[in-house]
Design a protein around this motif. Structure first.
Motif, PDB file in Angstrom:
ATOM      1  N   PRO A  71       8.261 -15.873 -44.447  1.00 25.18           N
ATOM      2  CA  PRO A  71       7.083 -15.480 -43.665  1.00 25.18           C
ATOM      3  C   PRO A  71       7.408 -14.607 -42.448  1.00 25.18           C
ATOM      4  CG  PRO A  71       6.872 -17.752 -44.329  1.00 25.18           C
ATOM      5  CD  PRO A  71       8.250 -17.312 -44.766  1.00 25.18           C
ATOM      6  N   LEU A  72       8.587 -14.789 -41.834  1.00 28.18           N
ATOM      7  CA  LEU A  72       8.897 -13.961 -40.665  1.00 28.18           C
ATOM      8  C   LEU A  72       8.856 -12.481 -41.045  1.00 28.18           C
ATOM      9  CD1 LEU A  72       9.640 -13.976 -37.665  1.00 28.18           C
ATOM     10  CD2 LEU A  72      12.048 -13.903 -38.347  1.00 28.18           C
ATOM     11  N   GLY A  73       9.343 -12.149 -42.239  1.00 27.55           N
ATOM     12  CA  GLY A  73       9.358 -10.747 -42.670  1.00 27.55           C
ATOM     13  C   GLY A  73       7.966 -10.213 -42.958  1.00 27.55           C
ATOM     14  N   VAL A  74       7.093 -11.079 -43.470  1.00 20.85           N
ATOM     15  CA  VAL A  74       5.734 -10.642 -43.811  1.00 20.85           C
ATOM     16  C   VAL A  74       4.908 -10.473 -42.531  1.00 20.85           C
ATOM     17  CG1 VAL A  74       3.646 -11.258 -45.082  1.00 20.85           C
ATOM     18  CG2 VAL A  74       5.896 -11.778 -46.063  1.00 20.85           C
ATOM     19  N   VAL A  75       4.988 -11.460 -41.653  1.00 19.20           N
ATOM     20  CA  VAL A  75       4.232 -11.391 -40.401  1.00 19.20           C
ATOM     21  C   VAL A  75       4.734 -10.222 -39.547  1.00 19.20           C
ATOM     22  CG1 VAL A  75       3.796 -12.606 -38.228  1.00 19.20           C
ATOM     23  CG2 VAL A  75       3.559 -13.819 -40.393  1.00 19.20           C
ATOM     24  N   SER A  76       6.056 -10.051 -39.486  1.00 20.62           N
ATOM     25  CA  SER A  76       6.609  -8.948 -38.684  1.00 20.62           C
ATOM     26  C   SER A  76       6.170  -7.600 -39.244  1.00 20.62           C
ATOM     27  CB  SER A  76       8.143  -9.017 -38.662  1.00 20.62           C
ATOM     28  OG  SER A  76       8.559 -10.228 -38.089  1.00 20.62           O
ATOM     29  N   ALA A  77       6.051  -7.503 -40.563  1.00 20.75           N
ATOM     30  CA  ALA A  77       5.615  -6.236 -41.177  1.00 20.75           C
ATOM     31  C   ALA A  77       4.180  -5.907 -40.765  1.00 20.75           C
ATOM     32  CB  ALA A  77       5.733  -6.343 -42.692  1.00 20.75           C
ATOM     33  N   LEU A  78       3.308  -6.928 -40.813  1.00 21.47           N
ATOM     34  CA  LEU A  78       1.914  -6.690 -40.398  1.00 21.47           C
ATOM     35  C   LEU A  78       1.866  -6.325 -38.913  1.00 21.47           C
ATOM     36  CD1 LEU A  78       0.328  -9.721 -42.300  1.00 21.47           C
ATOM     37  CD2 LEU A  78      -0.215  -7.309 -42.753  1.00 21.47           C
ATOM     38  N   ALA A  79       2.652  -7.036 -38.108  1.00 23.83           N
ATOM     39  CA  ALA A  79       2.665  -6.750 -36.662  1.00 23.83           C
ATOM     40  C   ALA A  79       3.236  -5.364 -36.389  1.00 23.83           C
ATOM     41  CB  ALA A  79       3.472  -7.826 -35.923  1.00 23.83           C
ATOM     42  N   ALA A  80       4.204  -4.922 -37.206  1.00 27.53           N
ATOM     43  CA  ALA A  80       4.789  -3.586 -37.011  1.00 27.53           C
ATOM     44  C   ALA A  80       3.765  -2.498 -37.356  1.00 27.53           C
ATOM     45  CB  ALA A  80       6.049  -3.436 -37.864  1.00 27.53           C
ATOM     46  N   VAL A  81       2.939  -2.743 -38.362  1.00 22.19           N
ATOM     47  CA  VAL A  81       1.870  -1.781 -38.684  1.00 22.19           C
ATOM     48  C   VAL A  81       0.926  -1.657 -37.481  1.00 22.19           C
ATOM     49  CG1 VAL A  81      -0.198  -1.464 -40.117  1.00 22.19           C
ATOM     50  CG2 VAL A  81       1.992  -2.016 -41.192  1.00 22.19           C
ATOM     51  N   ASP A  82       0.593  -2.794 -36.883  1.00 22.33           N
ATOM     52  CA  ASP A  82      -0.258  -2.764 -35.683  1.00 22.33           C
ATOM     53  C   ASP A  82       0.420  -2.003 -34.542  1.00 22.33           C
ATOM     54  OD1 ASP A  82      -2.121  -4.214 -36.992  1.00 22.33           O
ATOM     55  OD2 ASP A  82      -1.811  -6.082 -35.881  1.00 22.33           O
ATOM     56  N   GLU A  83       1.715  -2.202 -34.407  1.00 19.07           N
ATOM     57  CA  GLU A  83       2.442  -1.571 -33.306  1.00 19.07           C
ATOM     58  C   GLU A  83       2.530  -0.055 -33.510  1.00 19.07           C
ATOM     59  OE1 GLU A  83       3.101  -2.638 -30.498  1.00 19.07           O
ATOM     60  OE2 GLU A  83       4.690  -1.373 -29.694  1.00 19.07           O
ATOM     61  N   LEU A  84       2.702   0.368 -34.740  1.00 18.62           N
ATOM     62  CA  LEU A  84       2.691   1.813 -35.019  1.00 18.62           C
ATOM     63  C   LEU A  84       1.344   2.393 -34.577  1.00 18.62           C
ATOM     64  CD1 LEU A  84       4.324   1.996 -38.593  1.00 18.62           C
ATOM     65  CD2 LEU A  84       5.292   2.900 -36.472  1.00 18.62           C
ATOM     66  N   ASN A  85       0.275   1.684 -34.944  1.00 11.36           N
ATOM     67  CA  ASN A  85      -1.078   2.112 -34.568  1.00 11.36           C
ATOM     68  C   ASN A  85      -1.252   2.166 -33.063  1.00 11.36           C
ATOM     69  OD1 ASN A  85      -2.794   2.806 -36.619  1.00 11.36           O
ATOM     70  ND2 ASN A  85      -2.987   0.666 -37.292  1.00 11.36           N
ATOM     71  N   ARG A  86      -0.776   1.082 -32.407  1.00 14.24           N
ATOM     72  CA  ARG A  86      -0.938   1.004 -30.954  1.00 14.24           C
ATOM     73  C   ARG A  86      -0.229   2.155 -30.253  1.00 14.24           C
ATOM     74  NH1 ARG A  86       1.095  -0.649 -26.360  1.00 14.24           N
ATOM     75  NH2 ARG A  86       3.172  -0.964 -27.258  1.00 14.24           N
ATOM     76  N   ARG A  87       0.927   2.544 -30.838  1.00 15.88           N
ATOM     77  CA  ARG A  87       1.671   3.663 -30.247  1.00 15.88           C
ATOM     78  C   ARG A  87       1.097   5.002 -30.691  1.00 15.88           C
ATOM     79  NH1 ARG A  87       8.080   2.044 -30.993  1.00 15.88           N
ATOM     80  NH2 ARG A  87       7.912  -0.100 -30.241  1.00 15.88           N
ATOM     81  N   GLY A  88       0.056   4.965 -31.521  1.00 17.21           N
ATOM     82  CA  GLY A  88      -0.560   6.203 -31.998  1.00 17.21           C
ATOM     83  C   GLY A  88       0.330   6.958 -32.970  1.00 17.21           C
ATOM     84  N   LEU A  89       1.212   6.241 -33.675  1.00 20.64           N
ATOM     85  CA  LEU A  89       2.134   6.897 -34.619  1.00 20.64           C
ATOM     86  C   LEU A  89       1.571   6.824 -36.036  1.00 20.64           C
ATOM     87  CD1 LEU A  89       5.528   5.507 -33.271  1.00 20.64           C
ATOM     88  CD2 LEU A  89       4.640   7.840 -33.058  1.00 20.64           C
ATOM     89  N   ARG A  90       1.535   7.974 -36.699  1.00 26.85           N
ATOM     90  CA  ARG A  90       1.029   7.979 -38.075  1.00 26.85           C
ATOM     91  C   ARG A  90       2.159   8.322 -39.047  1.00 26.85           C
ATOM     92  NH1 ARG A  90      -3.949  10.132 -36.563  1.00 26.85           N
ATOM     93  NH2 ARG A  90      -3.686  12.145 -37.586  1.00 26.85           N
ATOM     94  N   PRO A  91       2.455   7.377 -39.973  1.00 27.01           N
ATOM     95  CA  PRO A  91       3.538   7.618 -40.940  1.00 27.01           C
ATOM     96  C   PRO A  91       3.261   8.859 -41.781  1.00 27.01           C
ATOM     97  CG  PRO A  91       2.815   5.330 -41.017  1.00 27.01           C
ATOM     98  CD  PRO A  91       1.853   6.044 -40.134  1.00 27.01           C
ATOM     99  N   ARG A  92       4.311   9.638 -41.991  1.00 27.17           N
ATOM    100  CA  ARG A  92       4.143  10.813 -42.853  1.00 27.17           C
ATOM    101  C   ARG A  92       4.653  10.556 -44.267  1.00 27.17           C
ATOM    102  NH1 ARG A  92       4.736  16.218 -39.396  1.00 27.17           N
ATOM    103  NH2 ARG A  92       6.948  15.759 -39.381  1.00 27.17           N
ATOM    104  N   ARG A  93       5.146   9.349 -44.487  1.00 28.36           N
ATOM    105  CA  ARG A  93       5.459   8.908 -45.848  1.00 28.36           C
ATOM    106  C   ARG A  93       4.591   7.681 -46.110  1.00 28.36           C
ATOM    107  NH1 ARG A  93      11.977   8.314 -46.185  1.00 28.36           N
ATOM    108  NH2 ARG A  93      11.544   7.359 -48.190  1.00 28.36           N
ATOM    109  N   PRO A  94       4.237   7.425 -47.374  1.00 29.09           N
ATOM    110  CA  PRO A  94       3.468   6.213 -47.660  1.00 29.09           C
ATOM    111  C   PRO A  94       4.238   4.977 -47.191  1.00 29.09           C
ATOM    112  CG  PRO A  94       3.655   7.608 -49.615  1.00 29.09           C
ATOM    113  CD  PRO A  94       4.561   8.192 -48.581  1.00 29.09           C
ATOM    114  N   LEU A  95       3.484   3.987 -46.728  1.00 24.80           N
ATOM    115  CA  LEU A  95       4.086   2.751 -46.204  1.00 24.80           C
ATOM    116  C   LEU A  95       3.435   1.568 -46.901  1.00 24.80           C
ATOM    117  CD1 LEU A  95       5.831   1.289 -44.059  1.00 24.80           C
ATOM    118  CD2 LEU A  95       3.935   1.536 -42.464  1.00 24.80           C
TER     119      LEU A  95
END
Ligand code: GLV
Ligand code: MN
Ligand code: MN
Length: 407
Positions: free
Chosen positions: A89-113
């Motif tokens: 679960p740490l890996g799954v929760v951290s992945a969701l939180a990292a998606v939020d953090e990318l958003n918060r930083r205004g970063l948009r992935p240029r490769r599919p994620l």
């Protein structure tokens, strides 16, 4: 970021927790597994991700269009019986939180994620670990997987069908694999290397070869009060001698080996048992040492069985070769996580992971988060909140770099 992680963690924490021990029982295709899967789908959906279930029951959440050349992260949500809450679960929760953090930083992935949740990573219900990732890569055949049974005799195919999936569609999925450009799994460390390094996050470089062997000792059930010692064919005795031989072989070859699961029949105090079935889990840094441990145990078990007039069969249930994750990828992540001058530690581990299965098909590696006690597969497994947050930050940096995210 820490708020998001903490909220997600708190949402997941009650699912499958035993109130008495504090441990988790999250077995594949059970009602609690359905709750875990629904939780993940709900969280991914809330982030605008598209959720799909692959033909083997693994869950995928895509940010943007699925593949090609996708950056994939994730882990698993199943546990061993009375396991810890972090392994997977740490890996799954951290992945969701990292998606939020990318958003918060205004970063948009240029490769599919994508975030993936692999099914039956522990093999705790059906006996074969990493089943979801092994089916995906074709490392196990669909026929063998369909026929695996749990301790009540329920087949994987039946359990999967009861969960609403079609077991006839199972099997290797080269199209899906071809969409993955790179896979990075974040996981709690299951040892104390990071604590020794004084680092909150490290990078996995090597997964030891390991496997499981099922030992069946068959004797003759009889009356515990009336059968003379000389007349007994008691499988418990060679089994007991084998347990001691496992420890001796592990020490001799600088390996680890465990008998952590035993079944016996008829399992009653006033009968000599007719059968003892035991599972050997053995692991070593090199395959030669692992093979030597298993051969040593087999020789000792056969000798003891013969001395007690008991028959023995030894069946290899699963085997995983050593995996060295790509060095350039590991070094890149270590520099991203720790900085060019103080790269994060590179670690080797005796634990098995889906990332090691995927590594046979795509570039893959892992981030480990410090575990202060090293305890895992037990209710006491834990990582400090600050280290979990450091893990999310590290994963965010890695995903931003690998997806070439831009503001
Ligand atoms: C999984 O945690 C394993 O290494 O068995
Ligand atoms: Mn585990
Ligand atoms: Mn795990």
């Amino acid at each position: 970021m820490s708020d998001t992680f903490d909220r997600l963690w708190a949402g997941l924490a009650p699912l499958g927790r035993d109130r008495t021990t504090g441990g988790y029982r999250r077995l594949s295709w059970t009602p609690v597994d359905a709750e875990l899967r629904a939780w993940f789908a709900g969280e991914a959906d809330a982030r605008g991700m598209t959720v799909e279930t692959d033909r083997n029951g693994n869950l995928w959440a895509w940010l943007g269009e699925p593949g090609p050349d996708a950056v994939v992260t994730g882990s698993h949500l199943d546990s061993v019986p009375n396991g810890g809450g972090f392994d997977g679960p740490l890996g799954v929760v951290s992945a969701l939180a990292a998606v939020d953090e990318l958003n918060r930083r205004g970063l948009r992935p240029r490769r599919p994620l994508a975030i993936v949740v692999f099914v039956e990573e522990e093999g705790a219900r059906f006996g074969v670990p990493r089943l979801g990732s092994r089916l995906l890569t074709g490392a196990i055949t669909a026929d063998r997987a369909r026929g695996l049974t749990d301790s009540d005799g329920v087949t994987w195919a039946r359990a999967m069908a009861d969960a609403g999936l079609d077991p006839d569609r199972m099997g290797a999925d080269p199209d899906r694999l071809s969409r993955i450009g790179v896979f990075v799994e974040l996981h709690i460390e299951q040892g104390r290397s990071l604590a020794r390094h004084g680092a909150p996050v490290g990078v996995a470089a090597t997964v030891w070869p390991h496997g499981r062997w099922r030992l069946d000792f068959s004797g003759q059930a009889d009356h515990a009060g009336t059968t003379r010692i000389a007349d007994r064919n008691d499988p418990m005795l060679p089994f007991a001698e084998t347990v001691a031989a496992v420890r001796r072989a592990a020490v001799e070859h600088d390996a680890v080996a465990t008998i952590g699961r035993v079944w016996l029949s008829p399992n009653t105090s006033n009968s000599i048992p007719s059968r003892v079935r035991a599972w050997l889990d053995a692991r070593a840094p090199q395959e030669a040492a692992l093979r030597a441990v298993v051969a040593g145990v087999d020789t000792a078990a056969r000798l003891a069985a013969a001395q007690h007039g008991v028959s023995l069969s030894n069946f290899q249930e699963s085997f995983f070769p050593r995996v060295d994750f790509p060095r350039d990828l590991c070094h890149r992540l270590a520099a991203l996580v720790g900085g060019e001058d103080t790269p994060a530690p590179l670690l080797s581990t005796g634990a098995g992971h889906d990332a090691a299965i995927l590594a046979s098909a795509v570039p893959a590696t892992m981030l480990f988060v410090r575990n202060p006690t090293g305890i895992s597969h037990a209710p006491e497994e834990r990582a400090d909140p600050a280290d979990c947050h450091a893990g999310v930050t590290a994963l965010t940096e890695v995903l931003a770099d690998l997806t070439d995210a831009k503001s």
